[in-house]
Structure formats: C-alpha cells, structure tokens
Write a protein that holds these residues in place. Sequence first.
Motif, PDB file in Angstrom:
ATOM      1  N   VAL A 132       0.926  -1.182   0.079  1.00  0.00           N
ATOM      2  CA  VAL A 132      -0.002  -0.002   0.061  1.00  0.00           C
ATOM      3  C   VAL A 132       0.960   1.295  -0.092  1.00  0.00           C
ATOM      4  O   VAL A 132       0.533   2.209  -0.702  1.00  0.00           O
ATOM      5  N   LEU A 135       2.539   1.764  -3.487  1.00  0.00           N
ATOM      6  CA  LEU A 135       1.631   1.973  -4.276  1.00  0.00           C
ATOM      7  C   LEU A 135       1.530   3.696  -4.412  1.00  0.00           C
ATOM      8  O   LEU A 135       1.483   4.194  -5.353  1.00  0.00           O
ATOM      9  N   HIS A 144       4.420   1.025 -10.226  1.00  0.00           N
ATOM     10  CA  HIS A 144       3.212   0.865  -9.936  1.00  0.00           C
ATOM     11  C   HIS A 144       2.645  -0.739 -10.056  1.00  0.00           C
ATOM     12  O   HIS A 144       1.877  -1.175  -9.221  1.00  0.00           O
ATOM     13  N   ILE A 148       1.097  -2.781  -7.212  1.00  0.00           N
ATOM     14  CA  ILE A 148      -0.414  -3.205  -7.371  1.00  0.00           C
ATOM     15  C   ILE A 148      -0.422  -5.004  -7.025  1.00  0.00           C
ATOM     16  O   ILE A 148      -1.144  -5.556  -6.656  1.00  0.00           O
ATOM     17  N   MET A 151       0.286  -6.002  -3.610  1.00  0.00           N
ATOM     18  CA  MET A 151      -0.848  -5.781  -2.674  1.00  0.00           C
ATOM     19  C   MET A 151      -1.946  -6.662  -3.251  1.00  0.00           C
ATOM     20  O   MET A 151      -2.707  -6.966  -2.242  1.00  0.00           O
ATOM     21  N   ARG A 152      -2.048  -7.267  -4.401  1.00  0.00           N
ATOM     22  CA  ARG A 152      -3.164  -8.083  -4.856  1.00  0.00           C
ATOM     23  C   ARG A 152      -2.669  -9.389  -4.411  1.00  0.00           C
ATOM     24  O   ARG A 152      -3.409 -10.592  -4.840  1.00  0.00           O
TER      25      ARG A 152
END
Lengths: 456, 456
Positions: A132, A135, A144, A148, A151-152
Amino acid sequence: MLLSDTIIAIATPPGVGALGIIRIAGPKAFELVDHFFIGADLLKADSHTIHFGVIQNEDEDPIDECLTFLFRAPNSYTGDDIIEISCHGSSYVLQAVIEIFLRQGVRLAKPGEFTMRAFLNGKMDLSQAEAVADLIASDSKSAHDLAIRQMRGGISEEISKLRQELIDFAALIELELDFGEEDVEFADRKKLQELIYKIRKYIQQLLQSFQLGNAIKQGVSTVIAGRPNAGKSTLLNALLNEERAIVTEIPGTTRDTVEEILNIKGVSFRLIDTAGIREARDQVEAIGVERTIASIATSQILVYVFDVTQITPQDVHIDIRSLRRENQAVLVVANKMDLNPYTKPEKFQLEQIPIITTSAKNRMNIEYLKESLYKLVIEEEVQEDSTIVSNLRHVGALQNADASLDAVLSGIDKYVTHDFIAMDIRQALHHLGEITGEIHTDDLLDSIFSRFCIGK
Amino acid sequence: MLLSDTIIAIATPPGVGALGIIRIAGPKAFELVDHFFIGADLLKADSHTIHFGVIQNEDEDPIDECLTFLFRAPNSYTGDDIIEISCHGSSYVLQAVIEIFLRQGVRLAKPGEFTMRAFLNGKMDLSQAEAVADLIASDSKSAHDLAIRQMRGGISEEISKLRQELIDFAALIELELDFGEEDVEFADRKKLQELIYKIRKYIQQLLQSFQLGNAIKQGVSTVIAGRPNAGKSTLLNALLNEERAIVTEIPGTTRDTVEEILNIKGVSFRLIDTAGIREARDQVEAIGVERTIASIATSQILVYVFDVTQITPQDVHIDIRSLRRENQAVLVVANKMDLNPYTKPEKFQLEQIPIITTSAKNRMNIEYLKESLYKLVIEEEVQEDSTIVSNLRHVGALQNADASLDAVLSGIDKYVTHDFIAMDIRQALHHLGEITGEIHTDDLLDSIFSRFCIGK
C-alpha cells in the motif's frame, strides 16, 4: 496503540482542494459522528451508504455541509467501523471538524495506523500492507505494477502455501520428539528434503528478482562519465530530449553533477551527468572530478562516453578499467560519429562490454542507446505474472530462511538429532512468516508503518 | 461548456496522501466507470451506495483497488449522474485512472465546472456557489462562519422574496401600458413606494455590512506607526505573544515593514510594523520611512504608538494629523507607562480618538488593546443571524439596484409615464437578479467560476 481506540485523521493531501476527507475508525465512530451530523440517522443506516448533511459543533454552529460514507465492521478497510466525512477542501474546515471529535476523546491516528489495524484485523498480510505504501509512493508504470501485484497477493500466497507444508513436517518431527529414545520417524526425510529443495528454489528465484525489483522501485542510478568534451551533456540532453544541462564547446563546462529522471518503458533511470575525468586545472574542477568518481561508485550502471575523433582504444580501455566498479554494468558510447563516420567501433571493444555508436548532437542512435540501457536492467521480457521482490526486508527474511533450510538439509545429511532439525525448521518458518507478518514484533510494525502517511 | 458533456477531475489537493478522489459527472459517468470497474454492477446499483473493486485499463491491467461512490441524478452535487472514485493517494495512480476516461472521450473539467453545473441545474444560486469558493478559501472562524451562512442561504432568500414582490408590481404596471391612452392604474403607487422603501432599507443594511464583511474575508490591514524607539516592535511582539520582530534599544532598528496575522475572536488583523517616522539618517532608513507612509495609506486601521516619557501632547497631535488618512480608524497607544506610571493619558487626547495606555514590555493592557482593535471593526455584537455582504460583486449589484429604485421613486413623484417607471423597475430587478444569478451572462459565470479550484 490500542485497537479499541477510536482514531481520526485527514486522509487527503494537505492544501486547498475541492474535497477533503476525514477518516474516523473504531468502536465509537458511528455514535460520535451521528451526534454531530444533522441530516440522517447514521446509527440506523446500512453499511456502504452515503448521507448528505451538516456537521455542527457542540454549540450547534454549522461547520460544513458534507457527505458521510459509512462502512460497518468487518466490511471496511481496517475491519473496524469506519466513517469517512467528505468536507469542502479547506484546511480550516477540516481542522475544525477534527477538533470536535478530539474533544470527545477520539485520538489522532498515527502514520499508517489504519493500515496497521487492517493488518492486525487480518484484512491483509504484512507484505500487502507494505505494498500500500509502495503504491502511494509509486511514480512510474513499472513501480506501480509491482506494488499493485504485491498488494493483490504477490509473494504472500505462494510463501504461505510453502510455509504451511513445512509446518506440517515440523509437527511430525516434533511428534517424534515426544517419543524420546525410541527411534521412530513420522516425517519422511526424503519428502522433507524435496520440499526444502522446492522452497529454496523459489527463494532463489525471488532473491534473483530483487535487483530488478529494487531498480524498478528506486529507479536505476546511471552515471554518464568520460573525458572532458566527449559530449556527455549533449548525450544527456539527447536522452532527455530537452536542453537540461548547460552545453558549451569549452572542455570542463559541467562542474557539478546533474541528475535527471529518464523513463524508458516504465522504468526510471536516474541519469547523473558528471564533470569530465582529467587532471583538474583548478580547485572547483578538482571537486567536480571527485564527485564524478563518487557518483560512479554508487551507481548501478556506468555509461562511458568518448569522442571517436580524439582518443585511442588504449585510452578507452584504461579509462573504463580505472572507472568501473567491480561487477558494475557498463555501456560504452562511441560519440561524435558524425565527425568520423568510418570509425570501426570493434577496435574499442573491451571484453564483452557493449559499444553503441552515436552522434548525440544529431540524436543518432539515441533510441537504440535507450533500448540498450533498458536491456541492461530487464534482461528478458518480464513475465506478466512473475513474482518480483522489491523490498529489502523481504530479501533479509528470505536469506535467513534459506540459511535455516540449508541447516536443516545438512542436519538430515549428518543424521543430527530430531530436536536440532526441528529447531532449524522452526527458524525457517519464523523467517518465512516475517514476510507475510504471521510472525511479527511491535518494533517491526512500528518501523514499517511509521513510513506511511497520516490517514492511511 | 456543454452541460451534456461527461467531465472528470481530481477533487483532492495535489500531492501524496492516503486517499485521492476522482470525480466524474455527466450522462456517461455510470456507463463508463462500470465498464472499467470490476467488483459490482454499478448500472444496477442504487444512488448513494459505495462499492469496492478494481479499476482496470483497456488491457485489463489492474490500476488500483478503489471505492466507487455513486450519486444518481438529480440527487448529486451537480444534479448530474456523478461517480466519485476513491483511489490510493498517488499522483501516478490518479493520473493513470483519469487517462483511461480521457481516452473514452470524457473531458477534463475546468475550474469550478462542477459547481457551475450545480448552479445551472438549479442546485444552488449564484451567491451560494460563490460561498463555496469562499468556504474553501476561509482561514479564520469569522470568514468560515460568513461563508457557511452565505452557502446555506444568506442574502439569497430575502432578496429573492423582495424581488418577487417587485416583479408582481412590474407586471401590473406593464399591464397598464397595454391600455395605452386610457389612464388606468392597476398598480397601487403608494404600495409600490412602500415596497421600494422596504427594499432600499434592506439594501442599505447590506451595503453597510460590507465593510465588516470585507474585513472578515480579507483580514483587517492594521499599521503600527510612531516615532523611532516608541516600542512599536515590542508592541507587535506583545500582541502576537512571540518574538517576531527584531527588537533592540537602538532607535531605527526596524527598517523594512513586517506583516503578521493576529487573530482576535476569529477576525484576522494583518498587522504591519513599520520603521519609525523621523528624519532619515541614511538612504536605507529613508526607504523604510517611505514604506511606512505607503503602508498607512493603504491600511484600514492606524495604531499610533508613542513613548510617554519622550514626547509632548503637541508632538502626538502633529504626528497623528500628518499620518492619518481621512476617515481612517485610529487607535493611540501611550506606551512605556511602566517608566512613567503617573502620566495622565487625557492630556494626549485628540478629538474622539481612543487612547490606550500600555507597557508593551510588561504586556500591560495588551488584552485591552486587542479588545479595542476588535471593537473598531465590529462595533456592536454581530447578531448570529444578521446578514453580512462580503462580496464586491454583490455590493456593485446592490448599488445599481438602489440607484434604479431611486429612479422609480422620483419617477412616481414626477408623474413620469408608465413605461419609464416600468423600465426602471426592470432595471432594479435585473441588478437584484444578478446577485442570486437569476440574471447572468456567460462572462459573469466565467469570471466567477474560473477562480474556483479544479474538481470543485
């Protein structure tokens, strides 16, 4: 930091804007906001609904017309009850609203405290929480994409799976300990070895991806060096396609280092132009040369530029050998080809270092140079779904886990007693768990979340 | 600027923060966001609901995990369909999301365009729209209160009511015109006069409130002047309760003007310390004195400070008479009372100008001085619900309306023909309508909304 506190913070950047969002999370969020919000009964309202009204202070003076966004536990970012208040973007208004709730005993959130709660409430694991922050800080496409992806899920899922398999073995081995003197083996040593090979192979892949991951996240420091008047500043300008560095025909024009960001296919290169390397004629120049040497020492890539009309292959080789750090990636640029178009670049070749012929002045071959820079970092096409580690903390944990797994393997080889093997496995589990946060300390959380912004 | 366009903008301040909000408004908002948002069917979702999901680009690459806030026409800020997308607060992410929609033909919103749509769609009148900008810019309690009051109705309601009454009369008088030669009077001239008296009285009140309104909105420029070493800088520091100005015992220490904001009961005073007025000994000092004179000329309040141990009443009177601008509010501060506590302030009295005895060094009477400054601006207690005009555009429209109403009255007195009276009434209606925006031109809207921030 208590999870039972109700906390508040401004979640939008400071400054004047159309909207400013205040985020309030915790068990008292609904009760308190409802008390000062006129327009809807928030206590009876559903989660994920929006209500228009007026926030007023204790004296019933209206402070702002605003929207409230309701999130009921556990269906919120942190897992707590959360209300976001969308106000007009005036610092005065936001401050005045925050102060109402501070007077009611709500506490100002610390940096990253909302995300820390999300982690502690099991809404995300530690590596996702770290993503997070990555990002929010990302400023190029590849940084980026990396954030991402992490994060996922990213590495968490695979590591958790492998760790669980290892836990199952650890349990069996610990069971063996209960039988003490008896020489039983519940855990199949061969299968354990296979699992450890598999885990170590994955760890090696991840560790190898770190150089790329780090380059993507931090940008790749790239120093442009060479003798005076080789055309270094012209080359920088050609790469950046703008007149950034001061260019003259007088050798020694660039005295200080100049740093610019060049984005090649989503990867940031931090280009550092330097003063020409030569015997300095005065003190200012001497400092410039010193800085050049220092820049090379800390850069990932050295771009050595020379003037094809001015310098012998021997000079080029001497320069590169004296400038290059061990294992540093090097590109050699044979510049001013327009003045001597029949120059054969092969004769300047040193070892396997690639040579690119350019005329920076005429922008000749500049795109090819960019392509070559990119390839130095991204050697092969990055797989869409390949996992890349960009976090130094993860690297440390992976290295520690790998060392512990190595100890397990040699323990098995040397028939050491069960308890030592069990201990090493536990150690490996510990380090793997640190990545996802299954294992964490308060200090670790503090050091991770203190780098977040307020309100996140 | 077409109302039928779908427009988009970042609504949060620039910079890194926990959250960044993108606002998209217009007929295609739902269709387009739904297409790139994975997580919920926005087309079927209710207004005022929140949905979690992933924004992805045309290649189905995830750009951000975000929340969508849905507002269906006409129940939205602008009256259009609006979706707000709450992203992670990274400029890169926000830009990447915006670009997806720009590629779909969505237009970047101009400054204030959302609020302009709200006005054009009848969600608020023009003076309320102007108050939105004032609210965002507000930086003191009283400026905030003023903006909130105007945003929530303010003068609009009363002006609209009075204007409607006047419209009814205008209709009757215009009916008389239809009867041409016949000498009929549908409109009771006496009642018309009474209505105009009432409107003009209200306009006068509003015009009188402007000085206060403007002071609240802009802050009150207050210059502190006096002879060298009268203690002006010490007084400034005492008022601000901090060591802001450089204080020494050498006369002529302050050479440049120093400006500080002092907040008294929510009103901002812009305090300007100045160089001491006297024959300058050098050129730098001469410039300082010149600036002092210039500061006094542009300030609303002059605070004249003198040293009670050093100066005669005649000197004080000469200074004040030479410094003071016509009609400028003046406070006289008899300073250094600690050195000469038996000084009678009366002997320094000039006309009705209030004298306050202080010892800036010992902070004696500083609170009383603040109170006196406040009273110079806010002469009586401001009524909670009194209407205050702070907008120069409104003042102009009120003055024009007043002049037209004056023409109506003298027309009635002089028995001018119906058509002239009707024309003057129409003129008054026009100017009153300009305040609320019932009458507006594109140029007027442009000049008002171009001062808004993007995304509002």
